[in-house]
Design a protein around this motif. Structure first.
Motif, PDB file in Angstrom:
ATOM      1  N   MET A   1       0.843  -1.187   0.000  1.00 19.23           N
ATOM      2  CA  MET A   1       0.000   0.000   0.000  1.00 19.23           C
ATOM      3  C   MET A   1       0.886   1.248   0.000  1.00 19.23           C
ATOM      4  O   MET A   1       1.786   1.366   0.819  1.00 19.23           O
ATOM      5  N   ASN A   2       0.641   2.146  -0.913  1.00 18.42           N
ATOM      6  CA  ASN A   2       1.395   3.394  -0.980  1.00 18.42           C
ATOM      7  C   ASN A   2       0.776   4.405  -0.033  1.00 18.42           C
ATOM      8  O   ASN A   2      -0.445   4.454   0.143  1.00 18.42           O
ATOM      9  N   ARG A   3       1.610   5.210   0.514  1.00 14.51           N
ATOM     10  CA  ARG A   3       1.137   6.250   1.428  1.00 14.51           C
ATOM     11  C   ARG A   3       1.790   7.564   1.048  1.00 14.51           C
ATOM     12  O   ARG A   3       2.900   7.596   0.544  1.00 14.51           O
ATOM     13  N   LEU A   4       1.085   8.614   1.318  1.00 18.13           N
ATOM     14  CA  LEU A   4       1.555   9.949   0.989  1.00 18.13           C
ATOM     15  C   LEU A   4       1.619  10.758   2.270  1.00 18.13           C
ATOM     16  O   LEU A   4       0.663  10.775   3.055  1.00 18.13           O
ATOM     17  N   LEU A   5       2.740  11.407   2.479  1.00 13.37           N
ATOM     18  CA  LEU A   5       2.928  12.261   3.648  1.00 13.37           C
ATOM     19  C   LEU A   5       3.210  13.669   3.148  1.00 13.37           C
ATOM     20  O   LEU A   5       4.138  13.883   2.369  1.00 13.37           O
ATOM     21  N   ILE A   6       2.411  14.610   3.581  1.00 16.10           N
ATOM     22  CA  ILE A   6       2.613  16.007   3.211  1.00 16.10           C
ATOM     23  C   ILE A   6       2.933  16.775   4.478  1.00 16.10           C
ATOM     24  O   ILE A   6       2.183  16.716   5.454  1.00 16.10           O
ATOM     25  N   MET A   7       4.044  17.474   4.439  1.00 11.07           N
ATOM     26  CA  MET A   7       4.463  18.247   5.607  1.00 11.07           C
ATOM     27  C   MET A   7       4.858  19.645   5.144  1.00 11.07           C
ATOM     28  O   MET A   7       5.404  19.815   4.061  1.00 11.07           O
ATOM     29  N   GLU A   8       4.592  20.607   5.989  1.00 12.72           N
ATOM     30  CA  GLU A   8       4.976  21.979   5.691  1.00 12.72           C
ATOM     31  C   GLU A   8       5.816  22.484   6.856  1.00 12.72           C
ATOM     32  O   GLU A   8       5.482  22.276   8.016  1.00 12.72           O
ATOM     33  N   PHE A   9       6.896  23.141   6.524  1.00  9.82           N
ATOM     34  CA  PHE A   9       7.802  23.664   7.536  1.00  9.82           C
ATOM     35  C   PHE A   9       7.945  25.170   7.368  1.00  9.82           C
ATOM     36  O   PHE A   9       8.013  25.667   6.247  1.00  9.82           O
ATOM     37  N   ALA A  10       8.044  25.862   8.478  1.00  5.36           N
ATOM     38  CA  ALA A  10       8.312  27.298   8.450  1.00  5.36           C
ATOM     39  C   ALA A  10       9.791  27.498   8.137  1.00  5.36           C
ATOM     40  O   ALA A  10      10.611  26.578   8.279  1.00  5.36           O
ATOM     41  N   ASP A  11      10.140  28.706   7.715  1.00  8.06           N
ATOM     42  CA  ASP A  11      11.536  28.991   7.384  1.00  8.06           C
ATOM     43  C   ASP A  11      12.489  28.725   8.553  1.00  8.06           C
ATOM     44  O   ASP A  11      13.619  28.306   8.344  1.00  8.06           O
ATOM     45  N   ASN A  12      12.027  28.932   9.761  1.00  7.64           N
ATOM     46  CA  ASN A  12      12.909  28.762  10.922  1.00  7.64           C
ATOM     47  C   ASN A  12      12.987  27.303  11.385  1.00  7.64           C
ATOM     48  O   ASN A  12      13.612  27.012  12.393  1.00  7.64           O
ATOM     49  N   GLU A  13      12.366  26.368  10.657  1.00  9.37           N
ATOM     50  CA  GLU A  13      12.375  24.959  11.027  1.00  9.37           C
ATOM     51  C   GLU A  13      13.206  24.114  10.061  1.00  9.37           C
ATOM     52  O   GLU A  13      12.961  22.932   9.882  1.00  9.37           O
ATOM     53  N   SER A  14      14.208  24.711   9.460  1.00  6.97           N
ATOM     54  CA  SER A  14      14.994  23.992   8.456  1.00  6.97           C
ATOM     55  C   SER A  14      15.770  22.824   9.051  1.00  6.97           C
ATOM     56  O   SER A  14      15.942  21.798   8.393  1.00  6.97           O
ATOM     57  N   SER A  15      16.215  22.914  10.294  1.00  2.00           N
ATOM     58  CA  SER A  15      16.966  21.797  10.885  1.00  2.00           C
ATOM     59  C   SER A  15      16.050  20.594  11.119  1.00  2.00           C
ATOM     60  O   SER A  15      16.466  19.450  10.913  1.00  2.00           O
ATOM     61  N   ALA A  16      14.798  20.823  11.514  1.00  6.13           N
ATOM     62  CA  ALA A  16      13.844  19.718  11.683  1.00  6.13           C
ATOM     63  C   ALA A  16      13.578  19.057  10.337  1.00  6.13           C
ATOM     64  O   ALA A  16      13.532  17.821  10.233  1.00  6.13           O
ATOM     65  N   PHE A  17      13.431  19.851   9.288  1.00  3.50           N
ATOM     66  CA  PHE A  17      13.214  19.315   7.940  1.00  3.50           C
ATOM     67  C   PHE A  17      14.410  18.473   7.518  1.00  3.50           C
ATOM     68  O   PHE A  17      14.247  17.355   7.015  1.00  3.50           O
TER      69      PHE A  17
END
Length: 142
Positions: A1-17
């Protein structure tokens, strides 16, 4: 089963990304998709998406022919500036004006005006024997 994950990060969250992307690299079947930023020209009551060659008013597409779109977009990016018949012709038809271009431009402008008649903040003004200018009414000018 394929799954899709969509995440959005703020500019100040680049290390978490970066941490999440490094962790996902461990999985060979993982695929990353990115959205391309699209230029949008906004005018009162309109949204113009030049890469798609689409114009929207209140999320409804306004259908235009290729030449109508090209003329409208040229006037929109030069709003407030008079463009001569020759300038319009050269930009839209990519050729030298021969003197008879005003009739074909008038024809297309008439069609564009009809299609935009429900947007009172925009008007395409004729500058007699010279060309056209797009006028945009802003809240300050009301």
């Amino acid at each position: 089963m394929n799954r899709l994950l969509i995440m959005e990060f703020a500019d100040n969250e680049s290390s978490a990304f970066d941490d999440i992307m490094n962790m996902l690299k461990k999985y060979p079947d993982f695929r990353k998709y990115t959205l391309k930023d699209e230029a949008i020209l906004s005018l009162p009551g309109l949204e113009i998406r030049p890469e798609r060659r689409k114009i929207y008013s209140n999320s409804q597409e306004i259908n235009m022919t290729k030449k109508e779109f090209d003329i409208f977009y040229l006037l929109a990016v030069n709003k407030g500036r008079v463009l001569t018949y020759e300038q319009i012709y050269q930009n839209v038809w990519n050729g030298d004006a021969t003197g008879g271009e005003s009739a074909v431009i008038v024809y297309h402008i008439r069609n564009i005006r009809k299609k935009l008649s429900s947007i009172p903040a925009l008007s395409i003004q004729c500058v007699r024997e010279l060309g056209y200018c797009m006028e945009v009414e802003t809240e300050e000018s009301e």
